[in-house]
Structure formats: structure tokens, C-alpha cells
Design an enzyme around this catalytic site. Structure first.
Site, PDB file in Angstrom:
ATOM      1  N   LEU A  44      25.066 -10.910 -30.899  1.00  0.00           N
ATOM      2  CA  LEU A  44      24.039  -9.956 -31.332  1.00  0.00           C
ATOM      3  C   LEU A  44      22.849  -9.934 -30.379  1.00  0.00           C
ATOM      4  CD1 LEU A  44      23.965 -10.679 -35.186  1.00  0.00           C
ATOM      5  CD2 LEU A  44      25.145  -8.816 -33.996  1.00  0.00           C
ATOM      6  N   GLY A  59      18.004 -15.274 -26.874  1.00  0.00           N
ATOM      7  CA  GLY A  59      16.590 -15.529 -26.672  1.00  0.00           C
ATOM      8  C   GLY A  59      16.392 -16.557 -25.585  1.00  0.00           C
ATOM      9  N   VAL A  67      22.478 -15.563 -30.557  1.00  0.00           N
ATOM     10  CA  VAL A  67      22.670 -15.204 -31.957  1.00  0.00           C
ATOM     11  C   VAL A  67      23.955 -14.393 -32.091  1.00  0.00           C
ATOM     12  CG1 VAL A  67      21.713 -14.046 -33.981  1.00  0.00           C
ATOM     13  CG2 VAL A  67      20.179 -15.177 -32.347  1.00  0.00           C
ATOM     14  N   ASP A 108       2.876 -15.160 -33.569  1.00  0.00           N
ATOM     15  CA  ASP A 108       3.591 -14.350 -32.563  1.00  0.00           C
ATOM     16  C   ASP A 108       4.117 -13.066 -33.200  1.00  0.00           C
ATOM     17  OD1 ASP A 108       4.445 -13.821 -29.985  1.00  0.00           O
ATOM     18  OD2 ASP A 108       6.386 -14.809 -30.249  1.00  0.00           O
TER      19      ASP A 108
END
Length: 441
Positions: free
Chosen positions: A38, A41, A46, A157
């Protein structure tokens, strides 16, 4: 509606995986199959995960490779993410962490799937949102952040890339790797600087204490501006220039932004945190309340982990252990290599029921008795120094009113700090130790 007493949030469970792999097609726990990638990072990939018991059940599985990504810098991010998400399991606008699994080489965070993807992608396609659409998403962000703050979590964040959408278009806040927890505050303030510069409040980068709630409120102001305008209010590769512009509020509004929305943004992006609009004040404004249920906001804001949603048996268990405790300390899974150095003589660990400030005061007293000089780090915490020996004290929450204390010796002092010194420390600490986690050997 769910059952009156739902099961204990499974973020505090961990099981051995049955595959050493971590990519598409892997079977983990004899329960999930990893399907397509998916996204990726800075320290994880993921995957879409599908339940082997029920093929209709899909999850998102974050796979963290310990060998390549878990180092001194990444370790705190993982711990913060698990600890924060454990506290925030019950809000509909916060991505849920279902369970944590691990092998000797990988960590798996099994999370709620948000098939709608990043809100950033949707915003990029339409360039900017209408005011009604922007307000709808903004209300959900604010509701979730108030819940975070009331449960002692400050995100730090907030940006479109960290906002996901589920299959019904409901917003989900994710990525708590840079969050701060209330127990890490000193005199009510946070001292670590982090976040995405264009969304970060100016006081955060000043290396002085700041209010985490007010810092998140600033980010909300930037977020609303981006929603309505389609660009950042402050965007300069020269960070010094950008932060000077923030202090001057040197940004402009296009003609299509309504006066009411301008006022909200202007008050949220106040460079003075003392006069900046708080989120509690924000929800009382007529612009914010439009087309939004105050009953929903109140009910979600008041719901906290450890309330009646957990029965007494579950709550007692939760007060003793959480995901961090199991991941890092479970001898049954032999996961000590995740956060431990190979040189066991470098550290000892114990749990303690005292507050973090009392623990630090106790360590300073013991250090003085043993001839150490006490130093306080820029980011909080204490160090005991004697000659070449530098003994750092790291304190983390592992459950309600239970803290994990790690005493680590720097490489340079290992030759001068051996078993005798550990025994001296342990004898002095005996009256505050709930249990020893590992032995220096």
C-alpha cells in the site's frame, strides 16, 4: 452499536509470526496474508492484509525490519506510535491499532485499513476544497486532536499526508511516531523539536519549552489554510526566512476565502502561543459549529481509555502491561534484541511505580552518594557522569502508574564500569524497584 463490554484493545497483544518473511504473500500468525504493497515510509512498509479466517476482513499491516531500520533514532518513534495508539483506541477519527506481532527480525503493526487513502491525494486532485468540505474534514481533525490531548498525547505532525480516509470517507489521523506524551513534559512543557517545518509552530524550533496543545492548534491553522487555498501559507527552503515570516504572519488570503474562515486561521496561526486560539475555544466559534454535532464532539472528547468500555478484569491487565512491554521484554518470544544492545553489560532495566520526576530526583540523589555528577539533557532526562563513565537514565511509561527505567553506560565508560558498579547501583535502587527486567552480565 458494539457490545457493552468490548474486548481489551488488542494493541496490547503480541503473537509469534509463522513466517520469517515480511513481503507480499507472506503468512503471519497463521492469521493474516500480506497482499499488495500500500505504501512505504521512512522506516516501514505497509501492506494490505487479509484474514485467513475470514477473507472479507482486511487490515493494514505495517512491517518494520529491525535489522535495517530499528536504530537509536527509530526506536523512540516505534515506542511512541504504539504507546500513543494504545491510548487512543476508541475515537472514530483515529486509526486503530489492532495488534502487535514480532519475530527476531521484524515487527508487525496490524492496523485498521483506510481504503480511501491519504487525504493529501484527494486534495492534490481537486487542488483545494470548498469551504463546506474543508470544514467537514477540519472538524474531524479537531475532534480527534482534542481527544488526543485529553488522553495525554500531542501529535506534533498534523498534515494532509497523515490523514487517511476509510471506505465511507471518514477521516482517520495516523502516524503518531513524532507524538509526545504528557509524562514526558517538564513543568507542563515539551522540549523536543520535531515535525514538518511548514506545519510546525514557530515556538517549537526555539529549543525552549512549549505547550503541545497550542503547537497542534497552530498546525490546524496551517491545515485549514491548505484545505481552502490549496497551497502552504509559509513555504521557503530557507527555514530561517520561513520562520521569520511566521512571526510576522506574512501570508495572504485569496478572495474566495470567507471572512469567518480567515479569522479562524489568523487566530490559530498566532505566533504568540499565549494568545493563540486553543482547540477548546475553537469549537465554540460559530464557523466551526456549522453543520456539526456538538453532542458528538462532547461524547468523543470525554471518552478515555480505562473508562467503562473496559471491564475490571481487562483494566487490571491493562494496568500491568502494554504493547511496548511485551515487544521489548517478553522472554518467551526472545525479542530482547529489538531494543537491547548485544553487550548486556551496557544496561539494566527495572519497573517503578514512582512518577518520572521522582525517579529522576532519586537517580540524582543516588548519583551524588556514589560520586557522580548529575547532568540534565537538552531533551529532558538525566545523566550521571564520573570520569569517562556516562550513565544515561531513560524513563518510559509501560502502563498506568508504571514506568520502565533503563540505565545505560556509554561505550567509552565500559572498561571502568563493571559488575561491582552495577551491584552498587542496584542496592541503592532496591527500595523503588517493582521488578528487575534483566540483569547486567
Amino acid at each position: 452499536m458494539g457490545p457493552q463490554n468490548p474486548p481489551l484493545p488488542s494493541a496490547i497483544k503480541i503473537r509469534r509470526t509463522t513466517s520469517a518473511g515480511g513481503g507480499s504473500g507472506s503468512i503471519i500468525l497463521e492469521k493474516y496474508q500480506l497482499c499488495r504493497l500500500l505504501g512505504r515510509g521512512s522506516f516501514a512498509k505497509v501492506y494490505l492484509g487479509r484474514s485467513l479466517d475470514n477473507s472479507d476482513t482486511e487490515v493494514a499491516v505495517k512491517v518494520i525490519d529491525k535489522a535495517t531500520t530499528v536504530d537509536a533514532a527509530m526506536e523512540p518513534r516505534i515506542l511512541r506510535e504504539v504507546s500513543a495508539m494504545r491510548r487512543l483506541h476508541h475515537h472514530p477519527n483515529i486509526l486503530k491499532l489492532h495488534e502487535v506481532m514480532a519475530t527476531k527480525s521484524k515487527i508487525y503493526l496490524v492496523m485498521e485499513l483506510a481504503p480511501g487513502g491519504e487525504l493529501f491525494t484527494k486534495l492534490s486532485r481537486c487542488r483545494r476544497f470548498s469551504e463546506s468540505t474543508a470544514r467537514k474534514y477540519f472538524q474531524q481533525v479537531v475532534s480527534a486532536l482534542r481527544f488526543c490531548h485529553q488522553n495525554g498525547v500531542f501529535h506534533r505532525d498534523i498534515k494532509p499526508q497523515n490523514l487517511l480516509l476509510d471506505q465511507n470517507g471518514l477521516l482517520k489521523i495516523t502516524d503518531f511516531g513524532l507524538s509526545a506524551l504528557s509524562e514526558h513534559k517538564r513543568e507542563g512543557l515539551i522540549y523536543t523539536a520535531c515535525g514538518t517545518p511548514a506545519y510546525t509552530a514557530p515556538e517549537v524550533v526555539c529549543r525552549k519549552g512549549y505547550d503541545g496543545e497550542k503547537a497542534d492548534a497552530w498546525s490546524c491553522g496551517v491545515l485549514l489554510y491548505v484545505f481552502l487555498v490549496g497551497s502552504l501559507p509559509f513555504d521557503d527552503s530557507n527555514l530561517a526566512c520561513m520562520y521569520r515570516a511566521m512571526h510576522r504572519r506574512a501570508f495572504e488570503f485569496p478572495a474566495w476565502v470567507s471572512k469567518s474562515a480567515k479569522i479562524v486561521i489568523y487566530r490559530l496561526m498566532d505566533p504568540n502561543p499565549e494568545t493563540r486560539l486553543s482547540l477548546d475555544e475553537l469549537i465554540k466559534l460559530s464557523w466551526f459549529k456549522k453543520s456539526f454535532s456538538q453532542e458528538y464532539l462532547s461524547s468523543q472528547g470525554e471518552q478515555k481509555l480505562g473508562s467503562d468500555s473496559l471491564d475490571q478484569k481487562d483494566f487490571k491487565y491493562l494496568s500491568r502491561v502494554n504493547a511496548f512491554d511485551i515487544i521489548s521484554l517478553s522472554s518467551g518470544l526472545n525479542l530482547s534484541g529489538l531494543f537491547d544492545s548485544e553487550l548486556k553489560t551496557k544496561e539494566i532495566r527495572f519497573t517503578c511505580g514512582m512518577h518520572v520526576l521522582e525517579i529522576e530526583e532519586k537517580m540524582a540523589t543516588i548519583g551524588d552518594e556514589l560520586g557522580y555528577r548529575t547532568e540534565r539533557g537538552k531533551d529532558g532526562g538525566v545523566r550521571l557522569v564520573k570520569g569517562r563513565v556516562v550513565l544515561s537514565v531513560e524513563i518510559r511509561e509501560v502502563a498506568t502508574e508504571l514506568w520502565l527505567v533503563e540505565l545505560k553506560v556509554s561505550d567509552g565508560g565500559l572498561m571502568e564500569f563493571g559488575e561491582l558498579q552495577w551491584e552498587e547501583l542496584k542496592s541503592k535502587l532496591a527500595d523503588i524497584v517493582v521488578s528487575w527486567i534483566n540483569e547486567a552480565s
